[in-house]
Design an enzyme around this catalytic site. Structure first.
Site, PDB file in Angstrom:
ATOM      1  N   LYS A 145      25.341  58.036-111.827  1.00 31.62           N
ATOM      2  CA  LYS A 145      25.240  59.404-112.286  1.00 31.62           C
ATOM      3  C   LYS A 145      26.488  59.761-113.092  1.00 31.62           C
ATOM      4  O   LYS A 145      27.507  59.106-112.875  1.00 31.62           O
ATOM      5  CB  LYS A 145      25.043  60.350-111.112  1.00 31.62           C
ATOM      6  CG  LYS A 145      26.290  60.518-110.229  1.00 31.62           C
ATOM      7  CD  LYS A 145      26.152  61.677-109.309  1.00 31.62           C
ATOM      8  CE  LYS A 145      26.615  62.960-109.945  1.00 31.62           C
ATOM      9  NZ  LYS A 145      28.052  63.219-109.796  1.00 31.62           N
ATOM     10  N   HIS A 175      24.846  58.517-104.603  1.00 28.20           N
ATOM     11  CA  HIS A 175      25.501  57.839-103.470  1.00 28.20           C
ATOM     12  C   HIS A 175      25.303  58.598-102.156  1.00 28.20           C
ATOM     13  O   HIS A 175      25.471  58.032-101.089  1.00 28.20           O
ATOM     14  CB  HIS A 175      26.969  57.544-103.766  1.00 28.20           C
ATOM     15  CG  HIS A 175      27.895  58.710-103.621  1.00 28.20           C
ATOM     16  ND1 HIS A 175      28.062  59.641-104.610  1.00 28.20           N
ATOM     17  CD2 HIS A 175      28.706  59.103-102.614  1.00 28.20           C
ATOM     18  CE1 HIS A 175      28.939  60.551-104.200  1.00 28.20           C
ATOM     19  NE2 HIS A 175      29.348  60.245-102.983  1.00 28.20           N
ATOM     20  N   LYS A 179      24.661  57.450 -97.602  1.00 25.37           N
ATOM     21  CA  LYS A 179      25.437  57.880 -96.429  1.00 25.37           C
ATOM     22  C   LYS A 179      24.579  57.757 -95.179  1.00 25.37           C
ATOM     23  O   LYS A 179      23.409  58.159 -95.183  1.00 25.37           O
ATOM     24  CB  LYS A 179      25.917  59.331 -96.618  1.00 25.37           C
ATOM     25  CG  LYS A 179      26.944  59.484 -97.735  1.00 25.37           C
ATOM     26  CD  LYS A 179      27.475  60.897 -97.818  1.00 25.37           C
ATOM     27  CE  LYS A 179      28.306  61.117 -99.061  1.00 25.37           C
ATOM     28  NZ  LYS A 179      29.699  60.725 -98.975  1.00 25.37           N
ATOM     29  N   HIS A 237      23.247  65.514-105.611  1.00 30.38           N
ATOM     30  CA  HIS A 237      23.506  65.416-104.171  1.00 30.38           C
ATOM     31  C   HIS A 237      22.842  66.539-103.361  1.00 30.38           C
ATOM     32  O   HIS A 237      22.160  66.288-102.373  1.00 30.38           O
ATOM     33  CB  HIS A 237      25.006  65.421-103.891  1.00 30.38           C
ATOM     34  CG  HIS A 237      25.775  64.396-104.671  1.00 30.38           C
ATOM     35  ND1 HIS A 237      25.258  63.156-104.983  1.00 30.38           N
ATOM     36  CD2 HIS A 237      27.022  64.414-105.209  1.00 30.38           C
ATOM     37  CE1 HIS A 237      26.165  62.461-105.666  1.00 30.38           C
ATOM     38  NE2 HIS A 237      27.232  63.207-105.822  1.00 30.38           N
ATOM     39  N   LYS A 337      34.837  72.972-105.298  1.00 33.32           N
ATOM     40  CA  LYS A 337      36.087  72.220-105.170  1.00 33.32           C
ATOM     41  C   LYS A 337      37.195  73.171-104.743  1.00 33.32           C
ATOM     42  O   LYS A 337      37.108  74.370-104.975  1.00 33.32           O
ATOM     43  CB  LYS A 337      36.422  71.558-106.496  1.00 33.32           C
ATOM     44  CG  LYS A 337      35.357  70.542-106.919  1.00 33.32           C
ATOM     45  CD  LYS A 337      35.923  69.416-107.732  1.00 33.32           C
ATOM     46  CE  LYS A 337      34.851  68.420-108.152  1.00 33.32           C
ATOM     47  NZ  LYS A 337      34.586  67.388-107.150  1.00 33.32           N
TER      48      LYS A 337
HETATM   49  C1  BG6 Z   1      30.583  62.731-107.089  1.00 34.64           C
HETATM   50  C2  BG6 Z   1      31.102  63.861-107.941  1.00 34.64           C
HETATM   51  O1  BG6 Z   1      29.274  62.410-107.440  1.00 34.64           O
HETATM   52  O2  BG6 Z   1      30.623  63.116-105.720  1.00 34.64           O
HETATM   53  C3  BG6 Z   1      32.499  64.261-107.517  1.00 34.64           C
HETATM   54  O3  BG6 Z   1      31.095  63.481-109.300  1.00 34.64           O
HETATM   55  C4  BG6 Z   1      32.546  64.550-106.036  1.00 34.64           C
HETATM   56  O4  BG6 Z   1      32.938  65.398-108.272  1.00 34.64           O
HETATM   57  C5  BG6 Z   1      31.920  63.412-105.237  1.00 34.64           C
HETATM   58  O5  BG6 Z   1      33.897  64.721-105.665  1.00 34.64           O
HETATM   59  C6  BG6 Z   1      31.792  63.776-103.767  1.00 34.64           C
HETATM   60  O6  BG6 Z   1      31.400  62.650-103.049  1.00 34.64           O
HETATM   61  P1  BG6 Z   1      31.793  62.461-101.502  1.00 34.64           P
HETATM   62  O7  BG6 Z   1      31.124  61.211-101.102  1.00 34.64           O
HETATM   63  O8  BG6 Z   1      33.288  62.409-101.467  1.00 34.64           O
HETATM   64  O9  BG6 Z   1      31.270  63.691-100.811  1.00 34.64           O
END
Ligand code: BG6
Length: 487
Positions: A145, A175, A179, A237, A337
């Site tokens: 992505k 991703h 998890k 996500h 964030k």
């Molecule tokens: C990524 C985003 O896909 O996911 C990031 O581009 C983000 O901005 C990250 O920080 C968060 O992933 P995780 O696994 O740390 O929750």
């Protein structure tokens, strides 16, 4: 466990994702004896590195991004023998000759091309791979992505890639699906008989999906500034989490059976009209503040930042799913964030009992909540009322059934990329997104992006370390509900 030989080529092999996630995840798989002996990992990227220089870079990445305990020299010796490097410019057709040589005599071996590059290269790289004769029936193509910028660009990429590679060979990564706790969502719903009868509008008041991060843009300002939180997090996500929470039971665990159900959810998401967008969504951007007592800069003061940006680093949305099961049940989504805590969770709030016979004096009493904690402190918590023991006045207390994955299973939860890489090499597509899924998600987020643009919805500022702009609190509180906060 992989038992067959394999080749994995990582385009963008020296890039941030490769160093942070992909190569360390492959190292961990090797350490856990999950990779067959005849398995090779080839970094492809611009630059004149030889194999040894690439190995040194990977070793450094493993040190930088794995916990100290995870690294051991014995595994490293084995792992480093798998590594090699092809210096090439992926946009130059002639450079693919060098890559072709790597596969001589290994035409039958399953091969993975992992495109950890900018999405505008997905089409050109795939085309060049095709023209160089590198796409075999046993090839799998992994697309990272963001898959485009909006529906149109995503559609163009999918069409371009689809001309060369069959859909069943394309692995679109989100991703979050790798998890453990996200995979457990389906197990919780469909392997237990307790929840499913209650999992609908009759018993559920609303659902909250939160992905809160303490990090800022982590040195990726220019990518992030062109994307914003809606594209970076919600489109993929959070919508995946929403799908797994809301979908109907699939007829089997077969990849397409699950994807079919997810697509139905995405297609049932009510489009947010321009005249409602200011009411149903909130955009935010962080200003300088402090997290855990440490001062952090504002979004516009981050490394590489350019002034005057209106990109959102926070989004909250009140969404609805227009189907039989969920009619009238709001799904509140939020992500941002520089929030006070790192925390991803899904909260299902049940309706209050229809007739409350207990004296209300110590109330109001909170309704039952099921909290599925995705990270950190992975677990499941069910909040309910119990009688406070004692002979005196009848007192009710909110209590919790609490299951911690770490305590219960006593294992370290693997990184999502370990599972996903293993699945790609094994050729299992269930945890990856089908083309219509990605496009249906874009279709919904595009309506929000367009409405924001049309109505000129500005970002509201929040101080780093706060739970987003106050408008996000108002979004849920004007419905008489509150965002979940762990007590
Ligand atoms: C990524 C985003 O896909 O996911 C990031 O581009 C983000 O901005 C990250 O920080 C968060 O992933 P995780 O696994 O740390 O929750």
């Amino acid at each position: 466990l992989i038992t067959h030989p394999f080749d994995v080529v990582v385009f963008g092999g020296r890039g941030d994702l490769a160093k942070r996630k992909l190569l360390p995840a492959l190292f961990q798989l090797d350490r856990d004896n999950r990779l067959s002996e005849d398995g090779r990992i080839i970094g492809a990227s611009r630059g004149n590195l030889d194999d040894n220089a690439f190995r040194a870079l990977v070793e450094q990445a493993c040190h930088d991004f794995l916990p100290e305990k995870a690294f051991d020299t014995k595994t490293w010796e084995r792992f480093s023998r798998r590594l090699s490097f092809v210096g090439m410019d992926a946009t130059q057709h002639d450079d693919y000759g060098a890559l072709k040589k790597v596969f001589e005599g290994r035409e039958e071996v399953p091969r993975v091309f992992y495109l950890a590059t900018a999405p505008d290269l997905f089409g050109p790289i795939t085309r060049s791979l095709g023209e160089a004769g590198l796409i075999t029936p046993e090839t799998r193509l992994v697309l990272e992505k963001p898959l485009g910028h909006d529906l149109e660009s995503s559609h163009e990429i999918n069409a371009e890639v689809g001309q060369v590679v069959a859909e069943h060979q394309i692995y679109r990564i989100d991703h979050y699906l790798g998890k453990e706790t996200v995979q457990n969502l389906m197990v919780l719903r469909f392997a237990n008989s307790l929840f499913e009868p209650l999992w609908n509008r009759t018993y559920i008041d609303h659902v909250q999906v939160t992905v809160a991060e303490t990090v800022g843009v982590s040195g990726r300002w220019s990518y992030y500034n062109g994307a914003g939180a809606l594209r970076d997090m919600i489109q993929n996500h959070l919508l995946q989490l929403l799908c797994l929470t809301a979908m109907e039971p699939p007829i089997s665990l077969e990849a397409n059976a699950i994807r079919d159900e997810k697509v139905k959810v995405l297609k049932s998401l009510v489009r947010i009209a321009p005249n409602e967008v200011a009411h149903l969504t909130v955009r935010g951007q962080y200003r300088a503040g402090a997290i855990d007592g440490k001062a952090v800069p504002g979004y516009l003061e981050e490394q590489d930042a350019k002034g005057g940006s209106d990109t959102e680093t926070y989004v909250a949305i009140k969404a609805h799913i227009d189907n039989w099961r969920w009619a009238g049940v709001p799904f509140y989504l939020r992500t941002g964030k520089r929030l006070p805590q790192r925390c991803s969770e899904i909260v299902v709030q049940f309706r209050s009992p229809p007739h409350f016979i207990y004296p209300d004096t110590a109330g109001p009493f909170p309704p039952n909540r099921l909290i599925m904690r995705i990270q950190p402190d992975e677990g499941i918590r069910f909040q309910m009322l119990n009688k406070q023991p004692g002979p005196g006045e009848l007192n009710l207390r909110q209590t919790a059934l609490d299951l911690s994955f770490a305590d219960t299973f006593g294992t370290v939860i693997p990184d999502a990329y370990e599972r996903l890489l293993l699945d790609v090499i094994r050729g299992r597509p269930t945890l990856f997104m089908r083309v219509d899924e990605v496009e249906a998600a874009w279709q919904w987020t595009d309506t929000i992006l367009n409405a924001w643009q049309q109505q000129n919805v500005p970002v509201k500022h929040y101080t780093a370390g706060a739970w987003g702009p106050s408008a996000a609190i108002a979004l849920i509180e004007r419905d008489g509900r509150t965002w979940h906060e762990e007590d």
